[in-house]
Design a protein around this motif. Structure first.
Motif, PDB file in Angstrom:
ATOM      1  N   UNK A 121     -20.855 -41.638 -55.260  1.00 23.49           N
ATOM      2  CA  UNK A 121     -22.284 -41.367 -55.077  1.00 23.49           C
ATOM      3  C   UNK A 121     -22.859 -42.080 -53.854  1.00 23.49           C
ATOM      4  N   UNK A 122     -22.130 -43.057 -53.309  1.00 22.64           N
ATOM      5  CA  UNK A 122     -22.612 -43.777 -52.133  1.00 22.64           C
ATOM      6  C   UNK A 122     -22.130 -43.149 -50.824  1.00 22.64           C
ATOM      7  N   UNK A 123     -21.323 -42.106 -50.923  1.00 21.60           N
ATOM      8  CA  UNK A 123     -20.844 -41.419 -49.720  1.00 21.60           C
ATOM      9  C   UNK A 123     -21.915 -40.437 -49.261  1.00 21.60           C
ATOM     10  N   UNK A 124     -22.374 -40.605 -48.037  1.00 25.62           N
ATOM     11  CA  UNK A 124     -23.418 -39.742 -47.498  1.00 25.62           C
ATOM     12  C   UNK A 124     -23.035 -39.253 -46.098  1.00 25.62           C
ATOM     13  N   UNK A 125     -23.958 -38.586 -45.465  1.00 22.82           N
ATOM     14  CA  UNK A 125     -23.730 -38.028 -44.127  1.00 22.82           C
ATOM     15  C   UNK A 125     -23.292 -39.118 -43.153  1.00 22.82           C
ATOM     16  N   UNK A 126     -23.967 -40.278 -43.197  1.00 22.88           N
ATOM     17  CA  UNK A 126     -23.658 -41.354 -42.260  1.00 22.88           C
ATOM     18  C   UNK A 126     -22.268 -41.934 -42.497  1.00 22.88           C
ATOM     19  N   UNK A 127     -21.851 -41.997 -43.756  1.00 19.37           N
ATOM     20  CA  UNK A 127     -20.503 -42.487 -44.079  1.00 19.37           C
ATOM     21  C   UNK A 127     -19.451 -41.589 -43.430  1.00 19.37           C
ATOM     22  N   UNK A 128     -19.635 -40.285 -43.558  1.00 14.03           N
ATOM     23  CA  UNK A 128     -18.690 -39.331 -42.965  1.00 14.03           C
ATOM     24  C   UNK A 128     -18.669 -39.483 -41.444  1.00 14.03           C
ATOM     25  N   UNK A 129     -19.865 -39.611 -40.865  1.00 12.23           N
ATOM     26  CA  UNK A 129     -19.977 -39.768 -39.416  1.00 12.23           C
ATOM     27  C   UNK A 129     -19.284 -41.041 -38.955  1.00 12.23           C
ATOM     28  N   UNK A 130     -19.474 -42.131 -39.687  1.00 12.11           N
ATOM     29  CA  UNK A 130     -18.841 -43.402 -39.339  1.00 12.11           C
ATOM     30  C   UNK A 130     -17.316 -43.300 -39.410  1.00 12.11           C
ATOM     31  N   UNK A 131     -16.826 -42.591 -40.425  1.00 14.95           N
ATOM     32  CA  UNK A 131     -15.374 -42.438 -40.565  1.00 14.95           C
ATOM     33  C   UNK A 131     -14.815 -41.598 -39.427  1.00 14.95           C
ATOM     34  N   UNK A 173     -24.424 -30.513 -45.059  1.00 20.36           N
ATOM     35  CA  UNK A 173     -25.020 -30.307 -43.732  1.00 20.36           C
ATOM     36  C   UNK A 173     -24.147 -30.866 -42.612  1.00 20.36           C
ATOM     37  N   UNK A 174     -22.885 -31.157 -42.935  1.00 22.64           N
ATOM     38  CA  UNK A 174     -21.998 -31.768 -41.948  1.00 22.64           C
ATOM     39  C   UNK A 174     -21.087 -30.713 -41.337  1.00 22.64           C
ATOM     40  N   UNK A 175     -21.116 -30.618 -40.026  1.00 23.33           N
ATOM     41  CA  UNK A 175     -20.288 -29.645 -39.328  1.00 23.33           C
ATOM     42  C   UNK A 175     -19.029 -30.339 -38.808  1.00 23.33           C
ATOM     43  N   UNK A 176     -17.882 -29.844 -39.229  1.00 22.50           N
ATOM     44  CA  UNK A 176     -16.606 -30.400 -38.777  1.00 22.50           C
ATOM     45  C   UNK A 176     -16.224 -29.748 -37.453  1.00 22.50           C
ATOM     46  N   UNK A 177     -16.168 -30.562 -36.416  1.00 18.58           N
ATOM     47  CA  UNK A 177     -15.820 -30.058 -35.094  1.00 18.58           C
ATOM     48  C   UNK A 177     -14.302 -30.025 -34.941  1.00 18.58           C
ATOM     49  N   UNK A 178     -13.802 -28.915 -34.449  1.00 16.13           N
ATOM     50  CA  UNK A 178     -12.359 -28.789 -34.249  1.00 16.13           C
ATOM     51  C   UNK A 178     -12.103 -28.220 -32.865  1.00 16.13           C
ATOM     52  N   UNK A 179     -11.217 -28.884 -32.129  1.00 20.66           N
ATOM     53  CA  UNK A 179     -10.914 -28.393 -30.793  1.00 20.66           C
ATOM     54  C   UNK A 179     -10.002 -27.177 -30.867  1.00 20.66           C
ATOM     55  N   UNK A 180     -10.284 -26.214 -30.015  1.00 24.36           N
ATOM     56  CA  UNK A 180      -9.468 -25.008 -29.989  1.00 24.36           C
ATOM     57  C   UNK A 180      -8.174 -25.276 -29.229  1.00 24.36           C
ATOM     58  N   UNK A 181      -7.098 -24.792 -29.778  1.00 24.87           N
ATOM     59  CA  UNK A 181      -5.810 -24.981 -29.101  1.00 24.87           C
ATOM     60  C   UNK A 181      -5.100 -23.641 -28.994  1.00 24.87           C
TER      61      UNK A 181
END
Length: 234
Positions: A121-131, A173-181
Motif C-alpha cells: 500500500x506504500x508503493x506509489x507513482x514516486x516509488x516506481x519513478x525512483x526505482x 497513470x505510469x507510462x513505461x517507456x521502452x526504446x525501439x530496437x
C-alpha cells in the motif's frame, strides 16, 4: 493524541476543551482533524470491505494492519510458483527475470529507503519513478531492461489489486517507456549455410530445432513442449 491539558479547561461531557485560550483552541482543532480522519478511515473500510469494526478503524489510524501485504514477500511467492513451471509453461530465462528483479528491488529498498521490505500500500507513482531512476543511474541498465522489469512489477501489482491486497494500482497513470530496437533476421542464404554447417551432435540438435522454428514459425517454448501426440498427420 499525546496531548496534555489543564483539567479545568476540559469539558468531560462535550469531550473538548473550554474557553478561547490558545491552548484550548489548538486542542479543539486537533480533535476536529482527528475525528474527521477517523470518519474518513471508516468510510474507506466500508467501501472496500463487507464489515467495519472499531478494531479495524483503530488499526488503520495507528498504522497497524493485520493484513500487511509486503512487496518482496509477494515476489517470493511468485518466484516459487515460476520455478515449478520451468519446462512446463515457461523457460529458465523467464524465471531468471523475476529472480534478478527481486534482487534489484531488495538492493533498491535498502539503499533508498533503508528497508528490508515495503508494504504494497506504500508503493506509489514516486516509488516506481525512483526505482526506474535507480536502475538507470545506479545499475546502468538499458531502457529495454528497465521496461521489462517495470512490466513485471506492474503484473505483480495488478495481481495484488485483483486479490484486494491493495485498492489502487500505482501503475494506473505510469507510462513505461521502452526504446525501439530493430530486430535482425536471417536471409535464405544464411539459413541454408546454417543448415549445411558441420557441427557436433549437441550443437547439431540445437541447430535443427532452430531451423525447425524458422520454417514453422513456432516459438522456442512451443517446440520445447512439442510431443509426438501433438503432431497430426493428414
Amino acid at each position: 493524541m499525546k496531548k496534555d491539558i489543564d483539567p479545568k479547561l476540559w469539558n468531560i461531557k462535550q469531550g473538548k476543551a473550554t474557553g478561547k485560550s490558545a491552548e484550548s483552541s489548538s486542542i479543539n482543532v486537533l480533535l476536529g482533524k482527528t475525528k474527521a480522519g477517523i470518519h474518513e478511515i471508516y468510510r474507506g473500510i466500508q467501501e472496500r470491505e463487507n464489515a467495519v469494526s472499531a478494531e479495524k478503524v483503530k488499526n488503520v489510524f495507528l498504522g497497524i494492519d493485520s493484513k500487511q501485504y509486503m512487496l518482496l514477500k509477494l515476489f517470493d511467492e511468485q518466484i516459487a510458483g515460476k520455478f515449478d513451471l520451468i519446462g512446463k509453461r515457461i523457460v529458465n530465462s523467464t524465471y531468471n527475470r523475476y529472480y534478478y528483479l527481486r534482487i534489484r528491488l531488495s538492493e533498491f529498498l535498502i539503499e533508498k529507503y533503508h528497508l528490508a521490505d515495503i508494504p504494497l500500500r506504500e508503493i506509489n507513482y514516486q516509488f516506481i519513478r525512483n526505482f526506474e531512476m535507480y536502475l538507470l543511474t545506479a545499475r546502468g541498465n538499458k531502457q529495454s531492461t528497465i521496461a521489462l522489469y517495470l512490466t513485471i512489477i506492474k503484473k505483480i501489482l495488478e495481481l495484488a489489486y485483483k486479490n484486494e491486497f491493495i485498492f489502487r494500482n500505482p501503475f494506473i497513470n505510469y507510462k513505461i517507456e521502452n526504446e525501439k530496437s530493430e530486430r535482425g533476421y536471417l536471409t535464405q542464404i544464411e539459413v541454408e549455410v546454417l543448415m549445411n554447417l558441420k557441427l557436433n551432435k549437441t550443437l547439431e540438435r540445437t541447430r535443427d530445432v532452430f531451423i525447425f522454428c524458422c520454417f514453422t514459425g513456432l516459438s522456442y517454448i512451443d517446440v520445447f513442449n512439442l510431443t509426438g501426440e501433438k503432431i497430426r498427420y493428414k
